[in-house]
Design an enzyme around this catalytic site. Structure first.
Site, PDB file in Angstrom:
ATOM      1  N   ASP A 123       0.830  -1.192   0.000  1.00 43.43           N
ATOM      2  CA  ASP A 123       0.000   0.000   0.000  1.00 43.43           C
ATOM      3  C   ASP A 123       0.873   1.253   0.000  1.00 43.43           C
ATOM      4  OD1 ASP A 123      -2.780   1.147   0.460  1.00 43.43           O
ATOM      5  OD2 ASP A 123      -1.746   1.962   2.219  1.00 43.43           O
TER       6      ASP A 123
ATOM      7  N   GLU B 142       1.700  -0.109  -4.923  1.00 45.79           N
ATOM      8  CA  GLU B 142       0.726   0.904  -5.325  1.00 45.79           C
ATOM      9  C   GLU B 142       1.424   2.266  -5.324  1.00 45.79           C
ATOM     10  OE1 GLU B 142      -3.426   2.959  -3.715  1.00 45.79           O
ATOM     11  OE2 GLU B 142      -1.862   2.290  -2.329  1.00 45.79           O
TER      12      GLU B 142
END
Length: 547
Positions: A204, A272
């Site tokens: 993330d 990401e």
């Protein structure tokens, strides 16, 4: 089905994202859980995907629904137990499906024991595990950095009489990865889950790991350069050029060290990249050289603006310039953006065309749960909202709950088969129920069947997974390119409009393929009459080095 031993399985793979709160509730509390995922793995396997990516299920106060972690090495009771997770991994592997889990390493919950200790004094053993800073002489925050969730990225702590950094919610303090001890704790976390059999991680906000040591303020972003792909238009976060609060050069060496941990287990990582201004450049840096993460995805295919043939060609042209050594992963939908069926207002034919095109591009693919059903964005009334982001910016931005509503499995069952509870954590919209899995299984025209056929087509033609991409071009609404490798060449063209188009394919001894996914064939004159949203797929065998 046994897992393959190919260390490069991820290259060109299809990964299915599961948002566990909304996939399947196994115990009747209205919230999805790990054993619910186990129950529905036959559905996932039937799609033909290579792996699943499971969004966070760690202990958390759930202020950001699991992306605020209070213990990196356990399972929140709402989702089950470590034994349930072990069962999930074993069952998935039995289906031939690899398991990737979401690691949130840029920040933790403010209830994590690390932060509780860090904020207790300025001289405790974890005092520097988070980003702390003294106020300016006038008491204001140390610089102008902003939170993605709105307002300043600094929160005052009365105990330490300092500010701490939070790029997201104030309850999500940013870890200080300049600390060697923090890095070691992260590596230990990764080893814990790799030791339990996971095949890799989705990382993330990978470009938020480091902040500028000198805490320099960001310069303003000119209005004409503002982009709302990361934060909604109404968020002042878009008013800055984010030069110092993320994207720092120290991240490259950290990712090399993280890759060494992955390599010890033969595991992979998907990063990401949350940056609207230079996301592809960062993607190229983080996936280059074979010594950092294997793949990254940005937000170019998650933007609000329509994904036109010209835009796709523009993105791949830039990839050739800035990420030639790297590897990109694309998704149209995920747990953070409006579902693409609604975002781009796509018909069923358009949804089929966009999926077929994605399966033919040089990339790894992420599919988000429910997109195989063509689920539109749900309308969640304000009184039922759970997402703090939506609550803060309502009604101009309605948050992320609309893409997170529970999966619909059985059109005739309570809560469409998701849960037997009296109430689910988010309401299931009536417009989703008729799109449930069981209804589509019975309907020959169901979108789910096209997903299976398109994924199978990609798997049957390895040139689509790993071959080179050459000569991408666009003529009005028709995108075309060649894929070359694996002893084959495929010419791919897609009419991305609701108007017919005429195509003249390259000369050569081609075999028309893809009839099962509605691909057009050349006529007697050699030209191809493409109907609205129709592809043309032509195959010929040749040497790998014959471009």
């Amino acid at each position: 089905m046994a897992l393959t031993s190919d260390p490069d399985w991820w290259r060109g793979a299809v990964i299915y994202q599961i948002y566990p709160r909304s996939f399947q509730d196994s115990n009747g509390d209205g919230v999805g859980d790990l054993l619910g995922i186990v129950e529905r793995l036959p559905h996932v396997a039937s799609l033909g995907v290579d792996a699943i990516w499971i969004s966070p299920f760690f202990p958390s106060p759930m202020k950001d629904f699991g992306y605020d972690v209070s213990d990196y090495c356990d399972v929140d009771p709402i989702f089950g137990s470590l034994a349930d997770f072990d069962c999930l991994v074993e069952t998935a592997h039995g289906w031939g499906i690899r398991v990737m889990i979401d690691l949130v390493l840029s920040h933790s919950s403010d209830q994590h024991p690390w932060f509780v200790e860090s904020r207790s004094s300025r001289d405790n053993p974890k005092a520097d595990w988070y980003v702390w800073a003294d106020p300016k002489p006038d008491g204001t925050p140390p610089n102008n950095w902003l939170s993605i969730f709105g307002g300043p990225a600094w929160q005052w702590d009365a105990g330490r009489e300092q500010y701490y950094l939070h790029n997201f919610l104030a309850s999500q303090p940013d870890l200080n990865l300049h600390s060697a001890d923090v890095q070691q704790a992260i590596f230990d976390t990764a080893r814990f889950w790799l030791g339990r059999g996971v095949d890799g991680f989705r990382l993330d906000t990978i470009n938020f790991y480091f902040a500028d040591r000198d805490l320099r303020s960001n310069p303003p972003c000119p209005p004409e350069e503002r982009n709302d792909s990361i934060a909604p238009r109404v968020n002042p976060y878009n008013h800055q050029l984010h030069l110092y609060d993320k994207n720092q050069p120290e991240n490259l060496e950290f990712l090399r060290r993280f890759r060494a941990v992955l390599d010890d287990f033969g595991a992979v990582a998907l990063g990401e990249v949350g940056d609207a201004q230079k996301g592809l450049d960062i993607l190229g840096q983080y996936t280059s050289g074979g010594d950092k993460v294997q793949m990254c995805y940005g937000f170019e295919f998650l933007e609000n603006a329509p994904l036109t043939a010209a835009r796709i060609a523009e993105v791949y042209g830039k990839l050739d310039r800035v990420a030639a050594e790297g590897w990109v992963c694309w998704a149209y939908s995920n747990h953070d953006v409006v579902r693409h069926a609604s975002r781009w207002d796509l018909s069923g034919a358009a949804l089929r065309a966009y999926l077929t095109m994605l399966m033919c591009l040089r990339c790894t693919v992420c599919l988000y749960q429910g997109e195989e059903l063509g689920l539109p964005e749900a309308e969640v009334p304000f009184e039922a909202l759970q997402d703090p982001y939506g609550i803060a910016f309502w009604p101009e931005f309605k948050g992320r709950d609309g893409c997170r509503t529970p999966m619909v499995w059985d059109a005739s069952a309570l809560h469409a088969g998701f849960s037997r509870a009296a109430q689910t954590w988010l309401p299931i919209p009536g417009q989703h129920v008729h799109l449930a899995v069981d209804a589509q299984e019975r309907a020959p025209e169901g979108l789910i069947h096209h997903y299976r056929r398109a994924i199978a087509f990609r798997r049957a033609n390895r040139v689509l997974a790993t071959g080179a991409l050459k000569d991408m071009d666009h003529a009005e609404d028709v995108l075309s390119f060649r894929r070359v490798g694996q002893g084959a060449e495929m010419f791919c063209a897609f009419n991305l409009s609701d108007r017919p188009a005429l195509l003249t394919p390259p000369t050569g001894d081609w075999l028309a393929v893809g009839g099962e996914i509605n691909a057009a064939h050349p006529g007697a004159d050699g030209q191809v009459h493409l109907g609205p949203w129709q592809p043309c797929l032509l195959l010929r065998h040749k040497g790998d080095d014959d471009g």
